[in-house]
Design a protein around this motif. Structure first.
Motif, PDB file in Angstrom:
ATOM      1  N   TYR A  87     -15.568  -4.921  75.433  1.00 50.22           N
ATOM      2  CA  TYR A  87     -16.515  -6.002  75.187  1.00 50.22           C
ATOM      3  C   TYR A  87     -16.648  -6.169  73.675  1.00 50.22           C
ATOM      4  O   TYR A  87     -16.381  -5.241  72.897  1.00 50.22           O
ATOM      5  CB  TYR A  87     -17.892  -5.698  75.806  1.00 50.22           C
ATOM      6  N   CYS A  88     -17.032  -7.339  73.273  1.00 46.66           N
ATOM      7  CA  CYS A  88     -17.228  -7.594  71.845  1.00 46.66           C
ATOM      8  C   CYS A  88     -18.437  -8.498  71.664  1.00 46.66           C
ATOM      9  O   CYS A  88     -18.581  -9.507  72.363  1.00 46.66           O
ATOM     10  CB  CYS A  88     -15.989  -8.256  71.239  1.00 46.66           C
ATOM     11  N   TYR A  89     -19.309  -8.118  70.746  1.00 44.25           N
ATOM     12  CA  TYR A  89     -20.489  -8.920  70.416  1.00 44.25           C
ATOM     13  C   TYR A  89     -20.443  -9.249  68.928  1.00 44.25           C
ATOM     14  O   TYR A  89     -19.959  -8.458  68.114  1.00 44.25           O
ATOM     15  CB  TYR A  89     -21.774  -8.164  70.738  1.00 44.25           C
ATOM     16  N   GLN A  90     -20.980 -10.421  68.590  1.00 43.09           N
ATOM     17  CA  GLN A  90     -20.950 -10.854  67.202  1.00 43.09           C
ATOM     18  C   GLN A  90     -22.342 -11.273  66.738  1.00 43.09           C
ATOM     19  O   GLN A  90     -23.115 -11.842  67.503  1.00 43.09           O
ATOM     20  CB  GLN A  90     -19.975 -12.025  67.033  1.00 43.09           C
ATOM     21  N   ASP A  91     -22.651 -10.947  65.491  1.00 35.48           N
ATOM     22  CA  ASP A  91     -23.882 -11.356  64.823  1.00 35.48           C
ATOM     23  C   ASP A  91     -25.123 -10.938  65.640  1.00 35.48           C
ATOM     24  O   ASP A  91     -25.290  -9.771  65.908  1.00 35.48           O
ATOM     25  CB  ASP A  91     -23.854 -12.848  64.520  1.00 35.48           C
ATOM     26  N   GLN A  92     -25.960 -11.882  66.075  1.00 37.01           N
ATOM     27  CA  GLN A  92     -27.217 -11.488  66.722  1.00 37.01           C
ATOM     28  C   GLN A  92     -26.996 -10.690  67.997  1.00 37.01           C
ATOM     29  O   GLN A  92     -27.763  -9.771  68.294  1.00 37.01           O
ATOM     30  CB  GLN A  92     -28.077 -12.723  67.013  1.00 37.01           C
ATOM     31  N   GLU A  93     -25.943 -11.021  68.758  1.00 36.74           N
ATOM     32  CA  GLU A  93     -25.646 -10.251  69.966  1.00 36.74           C
ATOM     33  C   GLU A  93     -25.239  -8.820  69.598  1.00 36.74           C
ATOM     34  O   GLU A  93     -25.588  -7.870  70.304  1.00 36.74           O
ATOM     35  CB  GLU A  93     -24.543 -10.925  70.771  1.00 36.74           C
ATOM     36  N   ALA A  94     -24.500  -8.675  68.507  1.00 37.29           N
ATOM     37  CA  ALA A  94     -24.100  -7.340  68.049  1.00 37.29           C
ATOM     38  C   ALA A  94     -25.319  -6.550  67.579  1.00 37.29           C
ATOM     39  O   ALA A  94     -25.457  -5.359  67.877  1.00 37.29           O
ATOM     40  CB  ALA A  94     -23.081  -7.461  66.919  1.00 37.29           C
ATOM     41  N   ILE A  95     -26.204  -7.210  66.849  1.00 33.80           N
ATOM     42  CA  ILE A  95     -27.430  -6.568  66.377  1.00 33.80           C
ATOM     43  C   ILE A  95     -28.245  -6.067  67.567  1.00 33.80           C
ATOM     44  O   ILE A  95     -28.682  -4.917  67.617  1.00 33.80           O
ATOM     45  CB  ILE A  95     -28.271  -7.547  65.532  1.00 33.80           C
ATOM     46  N   SER A  96     -28.437  -6.940  68.547  1.00 38.03           N
ATOM     47  CA  SER A  96     -29.214  -6.599  69.736  1.00 38.03           C
ATOM     48  C   SER A  96     -28.566  -5.438  70.502  1.00 38.03           C
ATOM     49  O   SER A  96     -29.252  -4.537  70.983  1.00 38.03           O
ATOM     50  CB  SER A  96     -29.347  -7.824  70.641  1.00 38.03           C
ATOM     51  N   HIS A  97     -27.231  -5.460  70.599  1.00 37.75           N
ATOM     52  CA  HIS A  97     -26.529  -4.405  71.348  1.00 37.75           C
ATOM     53  C   HIS A  97     -26.777  -3.038  70.716  1.00 37.75           C
ATOM     54  O   HIS A  97     -27.081  -2.072  71.423  1.00 37.75           O
ATOM     55  CB  HIS A  97     -25.039  -4.703  71.406  1.00 37.75           C
ATOM     56  N   LEU A  98     -26.646  -2.933  69.400  1.00 36.05           N
ATOM     57  CA  LEU A  98     -26.881  -1.655  68.737  1.00 36.05           C
ATOM     58  C   LEU A  98     -28.311  -1.188  68.971  1.00 36.05           C
ATOM     59  O   LEU A  98     -28.551   0.002  69.232  1.00 36.05           O
ATOM     60  CB  LEU A  98     -26.609  -1.766  67.236  1.00 36.05           C
ATOM     61  N   PHE A  99     -29.264  -2.088  68.898  1.00 37.05           N
ATOM     62  CA  PHE A  99     -30.666  -1.722  69.124  1.00 37.05           C
ATOM     63  C   PHE A  99     -30.872  -1.217  70.550  1.00 37.05           C
ATOM     64  O   PHE A  99     -31.575  -0.229  70.780  1.00 37.05           O
ATOM     65  CB  PHE A  99     -31.580  -2.922  68.847  1.00 37.05           C
ATOM     66  N   ARG A 100     -30.249  -1.880  71.531  1.00 35.38           N
ATOM     67  CA  ARG A 100     -30.398  -1.481  72.928  1.00 35.38           C
ATOM     68  C   ARG A 100     -29.760  -0.113  73.169  1.00 35.38           C
ATOM     69  O   ARG A 100     -30.317   0.741  73.871  1.00 35.38           O
ATOM     70  CB  ARG A 100     -29.772  -2.518  73.864  1.00 35.38           C
TER      71      ARG A 100
END
Length: 421
Positions: A87-100
């Motif tokens: 899976y790959c997330y970018q920008d705000q989705e990536a930020i949210s993923h790390l926090f989760r």
């Protein structure tokens, strides 16, 4: 400054695939050197655990393809062999993923706290490898702050859902004050160690640990201020225990009905609680037939576990709201960097104009020109130079008829309605 999170985890791939991309502890520094040598990779943190392998990076590429190719090439995996598992997330989705992930919301066990420690360790290694700079440092510091806020402001970690915790919860329900209870722990593995830690939280002063070999039991003695015995000593020690919790790998029962009958007789039928969390079971089922002996198996603990799971799900909903706020705060910090760069350039240009005109004025004074005239000329030229671009912008917007943009520039320049009077 695009941020990417590329990974594979327990939800997207079985262990036989995850282990192919796992990084050994002694491989990180070489991996970081190779990763940072890739075009467009500015900063990176690699998180590699039994349940996930993820790359978080400040990456200026257009898509994640080169990152995935690097990962598969680095591990000598055939290109495209399991791209669908990533899976790959970018920008705000990536930020949210790390926090989760940091809060345990993406873990196999919802809300488990161990992942935060693993992320902090991964961040420390990345810092040592000099692969963390301004952007990722701030991103991960925000992740740690959000995780702390979730732990503090929600009950995500208050309702443990391990068998060990459920066993102690059951004991506490029956013996309301565990600090007055005597406990016999049978086994010395990870589950019994967790049970011991939970018992310590309830200030249990009298713990005995029985194990097949004394050496392993002794390892836990200092942790729990306990005493150690071997399995063969259980019959003579059993009557001293109010609570017995057992978890071994034995294929045959360790405690039988006859042994418990003798212990109850010695205790003058003072009740005993038996919690058997071993599979196969360590305590004969017939023990439950005895008066004053209360036997619970691992299946009996499922009710407690399910109840705590529901409490964690409810806490996770609250955690998601905290994460959303954290993403907004970090995104605002990212946006502020654009203003910082603009301010730096504006100041640099203004100072350059000032220095050029000042040098001319100094040179003019050195030639003996009238000082008042030189200063007036300096002030006039500096003012004209500084207001040239804002004046052009005001003129262009006035001609366009865009009153909203005009008012924005007026406000930026510190102009107000009274300035028109």
């Amino acid at each position: 400054m695009p941020l990417f999170a590329l990974g594979i985890n327990h939800q997207t791939a079985p262990v036989k695939l995850r282990e192919q991309v796992a990084f050994s502890p002694d491989s990180f520094f070489a991996a970081y050197a190779d990763l940072l040598a890739q075009p467009s990779v500015k900063e990176a943190v690699i998180i590699s655990t039994c349940n996930r392998c993820e790359i978080y990076c400040h990456y200026e590429g257009e898509d994640s393809g080169p990152l995935l190719r690097w990962l598969t090439d680095y591990h000598n995996i055939e290109a495209g062999s399991f791209d669908d598992n990533f899976y790959c997330y970018q920008d705000q989705e990536a930020i949210s993923h790390l926090f989760r992930v940091s809060c345990g919301l993406d873990s196999l066990v919802l809300g488990e706290p161990q992942i935060l420690g693993q992320i902090k360790q991964a961040f420390a290694v990345a810092s040592q490898a000099k692969s963390v700079k301004k952007i990722l440092n701030k991103w991960f510091q925000y992740a740690f702050k959000v995780a702390k806020r979730v732990r503090t402001d929600t009950q995500i970690g208050a309702n443990a859902i391990s068998v060990a915790f459920a066993a102690v919860c059951l004991a506490r329900q029956i013996f309301s004050d565990l600090s007055k209870s005597r406990v016999l722990l049978i086994g010395a593995g990870e589950t019994i160690e967790l049970v011991g830690k939970y018992l310590l939280e309830h200030e249990v002063p009298n713990i005995t640990i029985a194990n097949r070999t004394l050496a392993r039991a002794v390892d836990l003695v200092d942790q729990f201020n306990a005493k150690a015995i071997v399995l063969g000593q259980i019959p003579e020690q059993l009557s001293q225990a109010d609570i017995v919790i057992s978890s071994t790998a034995s294929q045959l029962p360790i405690i039988g009905k006859g042994m418990v009958e003798c212990a109850l007789k010695d205790r003058r039928h003072q009740p005993m609680l038996f919690i058997d969390i071993a599979v196969p079971r360590d305590i004969e089922q017939q023990v439950s037939e005895l008066n004053d002996a209360y036997l619970y198996s691992v299946d009996d603990l499922q009710g407690i576990i399910e109840e705590n799971k529901q409490a964690r799900i409810e806490a996770a909903i609250e955690a998601e709201k905290i994460i959303e706020v954290g993403v907004e705060e970090f995104s605002a910090w990212q946006d502020s960097l654009k203003a910082v760069e603009s301010i730096r350039l504006y100041r640099q240009n203004s100072e350059q104009l000032r220095d050029e005109l000042l040098q001319r004025a100094i040179a003019s004074l050195a030639k003996g020109n009238d000082s008042e005239k030189v200063l007036k000329e300096l002030a006039y030229k500096l003012t004209n130079k500084l207001i040239h671009q804002p004046t052009q912008a005001l003129t262009a917007i006035s001609h366009s008829g865009n009153d909203q943009d005009l008012e924005l520039i007026r406000s930026t320049l510190g102009l107000s309605q009274k300035d028109d009077l």
